[in-house]
Write a protein that holds these residues in place. Sequence first.
Motif, mmCIF file in Angstrom:
data_model
loop_
_atom_site.group_PDB
_atom_site.id
_atom_site.type_symbol
_atom_site.label_atom_id
_atom_site.label_comp_id
_atom_site.label_asym_id
_atom_site.label_seq_id
_atom_site.Cartn_x
_atom_site.Cartn_y
_atom_site.Cartn_z
ATOM 1 N N ASP A 131 4.161 -5.890 5.794
ATOM 2 C CA ASP A 131 5.241 -4.916 5.644
ATOM 3 C C ASP A 131 5.285 -4.345 4.226
ATOM 4 O O ASP A 131 5.405 -3.125 4.031
ATOM 5 C CB ASP A 131 6.588 -5.566 5.958
ATOM 6 C CG ASP A 131 6.958 -5.469 7.424
ATOM 7 O OD1 ASP A 131 6.250 -4.763 8.167
ATOM 8 O OD2 ASP A 131 7.946 -6.098 7.825
ATOM 9 N N LEU A 132 5.210 -5.230 3.239
ATOM 10 C CA LEU A 132 5.326 -4.770 1.858
ATOM 11 C C LEU A 132 4.098 -3.960 1.446
ATOM 12 O O LEU A 132 4.216 -2.968 0.711
ATOM 13 C CB LEU A 132 5.525 -5.977 0.932
ATOM 14 C CG LEU A 132 6.202 -5.713 -0.417
ATOM 15 C CD1 LEU A 132 7.530 -4.983 -0.240
ATOM 16 C CD2 LEU A 132 6.429 -7.035 -1.146
ATOM 17 N N LEU A 133 2.924 -4.353 1.898
ATOM 18 C CA LEU A 133 1.736 -3.549 1.622
ATOM 19 C C LEU A 133 1.886 -2.157 2.217
ATOM 20 O O LEU A 133 1.517 -1.148 1.593
ATOM 21 C CB LEU A 133 0.485 -4.228 2.176
ATOM 22 C CG LEU A 133 0.003 -5.467 1.422
ATOM 23 C CD1 LEU A 133 -1.041 -6.214 2.245
ATOM 24 C CD2 LEU A 133 -0.578 -5.087 0.055
ATOM 25 N N GLY A 134 2.422 -2.082 3.440
ATOM 26 C CA GLY A 134 2.552 -0.786 4.099
ATOM 27 C C GLY A 134 3.648 0.087 3.554
ATOM 28 O O GLY A 134 3.502 1.309 3.477
ATOM 29 N N THR A 135 4.765 -0.527 3.145
ATOM 30 C CA THR A 135 5.917 0.270 2.729
ATOM 31 C C THR A 135 6.009 0.490 1.227
ATOM 32 O O THR A 135 6.659 1.439 0.784
ATOM 33 C CB THR A 135 7.229 -0.391 3.203
ATOM 34 O OG1 THR A 135 7.330 -1.708 2.630
ATOM 35 C CG2 THR A 135 7.277 -0.481 4.715
ATOM 36 N N ALA A 136 5.374 -0.372 0.440
ATOM 37 C CA ALA A 136 5.515 -0.273 -1.016
ATOM 38 C C ALA A 136 4.203 -0.063 -1.748
ATOM 39 O O ALA A 136 4.166 0.636 -2.766
ATOM 40 C CB ALA A 136 6.206 -1.528 -1.554
ATOM 41 N N VAL A 137 3.096 -0.651 -1.269
ATOM 42 C CA VAL A 137 1.811 -0.503 -1.958
ATOM 43 C C VAL A 137 1.084 0.751 -1.482
ATOM 44 O O VAL A 137 0.643 1.574 -2.294
ATOM 45 C CB VAL A 137 0.925 -1.749 -1.742
ATOM 46 C CG1 VAL A 137 -0.460 -1.539 -2.350
ATOM 47 C CG2 VAL A 137 1.592 -2.977 -2.357
ATOM 48 N N LEU A 138 0.964 0.913 -0.174
ATOM 49 C CA LEU A 138 0.213 2.045 0.359
ATOM 50 C C LEU A 138 0.758 3.389 -0.113
ATOM 51 O O LEU A 138 -0.029 4.271 -0.484
ATOM 52 C CB LEU A 138 0.187 1.963 1.889
ATOM 53 C CG LEU A 138 -0.768 2.912 2.610
ATOM 54 C CD1 LEU A 138 -2.202 2.730 2.123
ATOM 55 C CD2 LEU A 138 -0.700 2.687 4.116
ATOM 56 N N PRO A 139 2.081 3.614 -0.148
ATOM 57 C CA PRO A 139 2.559 4.901 -0.661
ATOM 58 C C PRO A 139 2.136 5.188 -2.096
ATOM 59 O O PRO A 139 1.893 6.341 -2.457
ATOM 60 C CB PRO A 139 4.085 4.771 -0.547
ATOM 61 C CG PRO A 139 4.300 3.797 0.551
ATOM 62 C CD PRO A 139 3.176 2.800 0.405
ATOM 63 N N LEU A 140 2.033 4.162 -2.927
ATOM 64 C CA LEU A 140 1.578 4.376 -4.293
ATOM 65 C C LEU A 140 0.120 4.835 -4.328
ATOM 66 O O LEU A 140 -0.267 5.653 -5.161
ATOM 67 C CB LEU A 140 1.736 3.092 -5.111
ATOM 68 C CG LEU A 140 3.167 2.619 -5.378
ATOM 69 C CD1 LEU A 140 3.161 1.257 -6.050
ATOM 70 C CD2 LEU A 140 3.924 3.637 -6.217
ATOM 71 N N LEU A 141 -0.695 4.314 -3.432
ATOM 72 C CA LEU A 141 -2.109 4.682 -3.392
ATOM 73 C C LEU A 141 -2.337 6.039 -2.734
ATOM 74 O O LEU A 141 -3.398 6.637 -2.912
ATOM 75 C CB LEU A 141 -2.909 3.609 -2.645
ATOM 76 C CG LEU A 141 -2.876 2.233 -3.296
ATOM 77 C CD1 LEU A 141 -3.558 1.208 -2.408
ATOM 78 C CD2 LEU A 141 -3.534 2.264 -4.671
ATOM 79 N N ARG A 142 -1.363 6.530 -1.993
ATOM 80 C CA ARG A 142 -1.475 7.842 -1.353
ATOM 81 C C ARG A 142 -0.959 8.960 -2.248
ATOM 82 O O ARG A 142 -1.049 10.125 -1.904
ATOM 83 C CB ARG A 142 -0.685 7.862 -0.042
ATOM 84 C CG ARG A 142 -1.163 6.893 1.020
ATOM 85 C CD ARG A 142 -2.626 7.063 1.340
ATOM 86 N NE ARG A 142 -2.951 6.462 2.630
ATOM 87 C CZ ARG A 142 -4.117 5.903 2.916
ATOM 88 N NH1 ARG A 142 -5.062 5.844 1.998
ATOM 89 N NH2 ARG A 142 -4.340 5.423 4.118
ATOM 90 N N ARG A 143 -0.415 8.604 -3.401
ATOM 91 C CA ARG A 143 0.151 9.611 -4.296
ATOM 92 C C ARG A 143 -0.743 9.770 -5.511
ATOM 93 O O ARG A 143 -1.948 9.824 -5.417
ATOM 94 C CB ARG A 143 1.586 9.218 -4.683
ATOM 95 C CG ARG A 143 2.522 9.204 -3.478
ATOM 96 C CD ARG A 143 3.878 8.672 -3.856
ATOM 97 N NE ARG A 143 4.735 8.510 -2.676
ATOM 98 C CZ ARG A 143 5.857 7.824 -2.647
ATOM 99 N NH1 ARG A 143 6.287 7.227 -3.751
ATOM 100 N NH2 ARG A 143 6.562 7.710 -1.552
#
Length: 353
Positions: A334-346
Amino acid sequence: MACPAAGNDREDRPARAEIGLGLQSDKPAGTYARLARRAEECGFDVLTVFGDLMYQPPIFPLLEMAAATERVRLGPACLNPYSMAPYEIAGQVAALDLASAGRAYLGLARGTWLGAVGIAQPRPVVALRECAEVVYRLLRGDTGGFTGEVFTLAAGTALRYRVHRPDPPLLVGAWGERGAALAGRIAAEIKVGGSANPAMVPVIRERLRAGAARAGRPVEDVGIVLGAVTVVDRDGEAARAHARTEVAMYLAVVADLDPTAGVPADLVARVTALVDAGEHAAAGRLIPDDVLDMFAFAGTPEQVAARAQALIDAGVRRVEFGTPHGLTDGGGVDLLGTAVLPLLRREPVEVLS
């Protein structure tokens, strides 16, 4: 917490790198489907199931995840040609590709710790090359036969069922020069498992180059995948403490494989001695921050994103966040998807010291 919106088409994903999850096959039925749906909702690109000794065969969780998803690529990383015959490997990847409507990839590696079950691993590069040859001849319906040094396929031998695709992508798991050169010749991707070290990316690219040149293709055709133990949590220190314990259990292996790491031999010896004595937490406490960051993604979402971004900036095609993901598996995903992944998509993330 809701996941950010994820596109359904590959064109909606970032061109520069894929982000994947690597799962251990140690969970009850139903858990894989739930984690896979969550990962796809959040926008992950690839789901991998490890093929580690004495865990569930990866085909079981992969088929469960295929039925629960529509977009993500799926594959084992990795199967090996010593404990599974090439015709069986061909059958398993064909089954996964059919179940996923063409989203499967095949991971092959020499395998580890097979001595514990009495299986020798002679001539690993030849065995891997010939295994791949037999697998893809079977998938293509090539009935001309094959006679190798390790494997043979009698003329006229063919799969007795229709396959979805004759050429699901091949990933080779390797660190060393000969394994990487083989990947440069025959694979779509090479995976360096147990590494989060950006300095390994140019090393692997050079090791790929000899094989790619022999095959007459650009070295850039082979995607480099780095993946490692991942522990993310809002409590960064707790996450890093847990990751230290995980890394301690394989530090003796990966430290010797990474020519850029420079891990002191006495540190490896002390960590190994504590692990052998069952003192895993104490072994982990010996691992300093710089060593931890070469072999794990660990800490707060911002810290984990920064380490992943460093790999992306170094030129990997895929970053793979491996088990255990967090202090709990579901919470980590959950945390990888909601908090880490958005940072890598920006925008690129500043690497933390």
